[in-house]
Design a protein around this motif. Structure first.
Motif, PDB file in Angstrom:
ATOM      1  N   SER A  57       0.792  -1.184   0.047  1.00  0.00           N
ATOM      2  CA  SER A  57      -0.217  -0.075  -0.080  1.00  0.00           C
ATOM      3  C   SER A  57       0.559   1.189   0.129  1.00  0.00           C
ATOM      4  CB  SER A  57      -0.884  -0.010   1.196  1.00  0.00           C
ATOM      5  OG  SER A  57      -1.813   1.154   1.157  1.00  0.00           O
ATOM      6  N   THR A  58       1.934   1.184   0.582  1.00  0.00           N
ATOM      7  CA  THR A  58       2.683   2.192   1.161  1.00  0.00           C
ATOM      8  C   THR A  58       3.445   2.503  -0.589  1.00  0.00           C
ATOM      9  OG1 THR A  58       3.354   2.035   3.342  1.00  0.00           O
ATOM     10  CG2 THR A  58       4.755   3.320   1.917  1.00  0.00           C
ATOM     11  N   GLN A  59       4.131   1.590  -1.126  1.00  0.00           N
ATOM     12  CA  GLN A  59       4.580   1.501  -2.405  1.00  0.00           C
ATOM     13  C   GLN A  59       3.755   2.035  -3.496  1.00  0.00           C
ATOM     14  OE1 GLN A  59       5.604  -2.611  -2.913  1.00  0.00           O
ATOM     15  NE2 GLN A  59       7.907  -2.175  -3.057  1.00  0.00           N
ATOM     16  N   ILE A  60       2.431   1.879  -3.560  1.00  0.00           N
ATOM     17  CA  ILE A  60       1.423   2.148  -4.659  1.00  0.00           C
ATOM     18  C   ILE A  60       1.202   3.640  -4.143  1.00  0.00           C
ATOM     19  CG2 ILE A  60      -1.114   2.286  -4.783  1.00  0.00           C
ATOM     20  CD1 ILE A  60      -0.888  -0.660  -4.391  1.00  0.00           C
ATOM     21  N   ASN A  61       1.067   4.219  -3.121  1.00  0.00           N
ATOM     22  CA  ASN A  61       1.051   5.437  -2.741  1.00  0.00           C
ATOM     23  C   ASN A  61       2.048   6.137  -3.025  1.00  0.00           C
ATOM     24  OD1 ASN A  61      -1.495   5.188  -1.759  1.00  0.00           O
ATOM     25  ND2 ASN A  61      -0.952   4.907   0.270  1.00  0.00           N
ATOM     26  N   LYS A  62       3.427   5.660  -2.863  1.00  0.00           N
ATOM     27  CA  LYS A  62       4.565   6.605  -3.440  1.00  0.00           C
ATOM     28  C   LYS A  62       4.595   6.776  -4.742  1.00  0.00           C
ATOM     29  CE  LYS A  62       7.490   5.514   0.649  1.00  0.00           C
ATOM     30  NZ  LYS A  62       8.848   5.031   1.218  1.00  0.00           N
ATOM     31  N   LEU A  63       4.154   5.884  -5.369  1.00  0.00           N
ATOM     32  CA  LEU A  63       4.073   5.883  -6.966  1.00  0.00           C
ATOM     33  C   LEU A  63       3.106   6.766  -7.515  1.00  0.00           C
ATOM     34  CD1 LEU A  63       4.779   2.175  -7.942  1.00  0.00           C
ATOM     35  CD2 LEU A  63       6.357   4.069  -8.043  1.00  0.00           C
ATOM     36  N   VAL A  64       1.882   6.846  -7.109  1.00  0.00           N
ATOM     37  CA  VAL A  64       1.080   7.564  -7.365  1.00  0.00           C
ATOM     38  C   VAL A  64       1.233   8.981  -7.623  1.00  0.00           C
ATOM     39  CG1 VAL A  64      -1.450   8.394  -7.019  1.00  0.00           C
ATOM     40  CG2 VAL A  64      -0.692   5.995  -6.790  1.00  0.00           C
ATOM     41  N   GLU A  65       1.961   9.634  -6.670  1.00  0.00           N
ATOM     42  CA  GLU A  65       2.237  11.018  -6.290  1.00  0.00           C
ATOM     43  C   GLU A  65       3.107  11.726  -7.544  1.00  0.00           C
ATOM     44  OE1 GLU A  65       4.508  14.300  -3.576  1.00  0.00           O
ATOM     45  OE2 GLU A  65       3.517  12.558  -2.701  1.00  0.00           O
ATOM     46  N   ALA A 109       0.852  -3.714  -8.773  1.00  0.00           N
ATOM     47  CA  ALA A 109      -0.515  -4.080  -8.815  1.00  0.00           C
ATOM     48  C   ALA A 109      -0.505  -5.564  -9.419  1.00  0.00           C
ATOM     49  CB  ALA A 109      -1.352  -3.379  -9.926  1.00  0.00           C
ATOM     50  N   GLN A 110       0.170  -5.981 -10.293  1.00  0.00           N
ATOM     51  CA  GLN A 110       0.250  -7.363 -10.818  1.00  0.00           C
ATOM     52  C   GLN A 110       0.622  -8.204  -9.534  1.00  0.00           C
ATOM     53  OE1 GLN A 110       2.994  -6.776 -13.988  1.00  0.00           O
ATOM     54  NE2 GLN A 110       1.421  -7.052 -15.497  1.00  0.00           N
ATOM     55  N   GLN A 111       1.692  -8.003  -8.786  1.00  0.00           N
ATOM     56  CA  GLN A 111       2.170  -8.766  -7.744  1.00  0.00           C
ATOM     57  C   GLN A 111       0.851  -8.541  -6.711  1.00  0.00           C
ATOM     58  OE1 GLN A 111       4.920 -10.683  -7.223  1.00  0.00           O
ATOM     59  NE2 GLN A 111       5.149  -9.965  -9.325  1.00  0.00           N
ATOM     60  N   VAL A 112       0.338  -7.661  -6.493  1.00  0.00           N
ATOM     61  CA  VAL A 112      -0.988  -7.791  -5.582  1.00  0.00           C
ATOM     62  C   VAL A 112      -1.900  -8.703  -6.131  1.00  0.00           C
ATOM     63  CG1 VAL A 112      -2.875  -6.316  -4.680  1.00  0.00           C
ATOM     64  CG2 VAL A 112      -0.771  -5.479  -4.617  1.00  0.00           C
ATOM     65  N   ALA A 113      -2.114  -8.660  -7.696  1.00  0.00           N
ATOM     66  CA  ALA A 113      -2.983  -9.712  -7.885  1.00  0.00           C
ATOM     67  C   ALA A 113      -2.817 -11.057  -7.941  1.00  0.00           C
ATOM     68  CB  ALA A 113      -3.501  -9.331  -9.380  1.00  0.00           C
ATOM     69  N   SER A 142      -7.205   2.181  -6.063  1.00  0.00           N
ATOM     70  CA  SER A 142      -8.398   1.599  -5.118  1.00  0.00           C
ATOM     71  C   SER A 142      -8.781   0.029  -5.282  1.00  0.00           C
ATOM     72  CB  SER A 142      -9.824   2.153  -5.759  1.00  0.00           C
ATOM     73  OG  SER A 142      -9.779   3.457  -5.532  1.00  0.00           O
ATOM     74  N   VAL A 143      -8.516  -0.527  -6.349  1.00  0.00           N
ATOM     75  CA  VAL A 143      -8.677  -2.083  -6.384  1.00  0.00           C
ATOM     76  C   VAL A 143      -7.666  -2.532  -5.876  1.00  0.00           C
ATOM     77  CG1 VAL A 143      -8.788  -3.922  -8.290  1.00  0.00           C
ATOM     78  CG2 VAL A 143     -10.220  -2.211  -8.347  1.00  0.00           C
ATOM     79  N   ALA A 144      -6.396  -2.389  -6.191  1.00  0.00           N
ATOM     80  CA  ALA A 144      -4.962  -2.810  -5.440  1.00  0.00           C
ATOM     81  C   ALA A 144      -4.918  -2.700  -4.042  1.00  0.00           C
ATOM     82  CB  ALA A 144      -3.705  -2.389  -5.970  1.00  0.00           C
ATOM     83  N   ASP A 145      -5.623  -1.461  -3.607  1.00  0.00           N
ATOM     84  CA  ASP A 145      -5.759  -1.321  -2.136  1.00  0.00           C
ATOM     85  C   ASP A 145      -6.861  -1.988  -1.224  1.00  0.00           C
ATOM     86  OD1 ASP A 145      -4.692   0.323   0.077  1.00  0.00           O
ATOM     87  OD2 ASP A 145      -6.379   1.364   0.262  1.00  0.00           O
ATOM     88  N   GLU A 146      -7.807  -2.535  -2.224  1.00  0.00           N
ATOM     89  CA  GLU A 146      -8.953  -3.113  -1.692  1.00  0.00           C
ATOM     90  C   GLU A 146      -8.482  -4.569  -1.373  1.00  0.00           C
ATOM     91  OE1 GLU A 146     -12.925  -4.901  -3.087  1.00  0.00           O
ATOM     92  OE2 GLU A 146     -12.287  -2.920  -3.852  1.00  0.00           O
ATOM     93  N   THR A 147      -7.653  -4.942  -2.220  1.00  0.00           N
ATOM     94  CA  THR A 147      -7.020  -6.224  -2.370  1.00  0.00           C
ATOM     95  C   THR A 147      -6.164  -6.499  -1.040  1.00  0.00           C
ATOM     96  OG1 THR A 147      -7.238  -6.309  -4.628  1.00  0.00           O
ATOM     97  CG2 THR A 147      -5.471  -8.102  -3.470  1.00  0.00           C
ATOM     98  N   SER A 148      -5.328  -5.296  -0.932  1.00  0.00           N
ATOM     99  CA  SER A 148      -4.162  -5.427   0.369  1.00  0.00           C
ATOM    100  C   SER A 148      -5.045  -5.301   1.427  1.00  0.00           C
ATOM    101  CB  SER A 148      -3.412  -4.164   0.148  1.00  0.00           C
ATOM    102  OG  SER A 148      -2.588  -4.312  -0.885  1.00  0.00           O
ATOM    103  N   GLN A 149      -6.256  -4.632   1.503  1.00  0.00           N
ATOM    104  CA  GLN A 149      -6.896  -4.921   2.700  1.00  0.00           C
ATOM    105  C   GLN A 149      -7.648  -6.179   3.163  1.00  0.00           C
ATOM    106  OE1 GLN A 149      -9.690  -1.343   2.579  1.00  0.00           O
ATOM    107  NE2 GLN A 149      -8.152   0.030   2.596  1.00  0.00           N
ATOM    108  N   LYS A 150      -8.087  -6.714   2.037  1.00  0.00           N
ATOM    109  CA  LYS A 150      -8.703  -8.084   2.151  1.00  0.00           C
ATOM    110  C   LYS A 150      -7.566  -9.059   2.656  1.00  0.00           C
ATOM    111  CE  LYS A 150     -12.721  -7.543  -0.730  1.00  0.00           C
ATOM    112  NZ  LYS A 150     -13.534  -8.273  -1.687  1.00  0.00           N
ATOM    113  N   ARG A 151      -6.724  -8.828   2.247  1.00  0.00           N
ATOM    114  CA  ARG A 151      -5.484  -9.951   2.641  1.00  0.00           C
ATOM    115  C   ARG A 151      -5.025  -9.664   4.074  1.00  0.00           C
ATOM    116  NH1 ARG A 151       0.027  -9.701  -0.107  1.00  0.00           N
ATOM    117  NH2 ARG A 151       0.395 -11.497   1.187  1.00  0.00           N
ATOM    118  N   MET A 152      -5.063  -8.189   4.515  1.00  0.00           N
ATOM    119  CA  MET A 152      -4.673  -8.179   5.799  1.00  0.00           C
ATOM    120  C   MET A 152      -5.751  -8.624   6.843  1.00  0.00           C
ATOM    121  SD  MET A 152      -3.598  -4.442   7.562  1.00  0.00           S
ATOM    122  CE  MET A 152      -3.299  -3.870   6.069  1.00  0.00           C
TER     123      MET A 152
END
Length: 136
Positions: A8-16, A55-59, A121-131
């Motif tokens: 999740s942190t990696q995703i947020n760092k890339l979005v900016e 995102a592919q790794q999250v999937a 959003s989709v990748a973050d949702e996946t991360s949250q479900k894994r957590m």
């Protein structure tokens, strides 16, 4: 659990930087200056590629076929929006004063931003479900 938070942190760092490069490119192109276009495009491509890789790794790691499919669709949606963005940019670069081209370019940039937001959003949702699954 730490790897989920890390993703999740990696995703947020890339979005900016992706949003920054997209915004800079739009401002420069609409302003009629094309000096830094290549640099902005390179940053945008790098950030998009890294975001898609994460995102592919999250999937892959999700273990949830539905979420994996959503991530794949989100990645394909980004590719489609970037194609439209590039097409509108080429038209604008040929005539930077045409209001129709400026409008189409702005809309295409917004569509890329929306597509990226959808993937996050989709990748973050996946991360949250894994957590949640890890804590059960």
């Amino acid at each position: 659990m730490a790897s989920t938070e890390g993703t999740s942190t990696q995703i947020n760092k890339l979005v900016e930087p992706l949003v920054d490069s997209l915004s800079s490119l739009v401002l420069e192109a609409i302003g009629g200056s094309m000096k830094e276009v290549s640099a902005h495009c390179a940053k945008m491509v790098e950030a998009t590629t890294n975001l898609i890789n994460i995102a592919q790794q999250v999937a892959i790691n999700s273990g949830d076929e539905e979420l994996t499919t959503e991530i794949i669709h989100s990645i394909n949606f980004i590719a489609d929006q970037i194609d439209g963005f590039v097409t509108s940019f080429v038209a604008l670069s040929r005539n930077t004063q045409n209001p129709d081209f400026i409008s189409a370019f702005s809309k295409a940039a917004e569509a890329v931003g929306d597509a990226v937001n959808n993937l996050v959003s989709v990748a973050d949702e996946t991360s949250q479900k894994r957590m949640v699954a890890l804590t059960r």
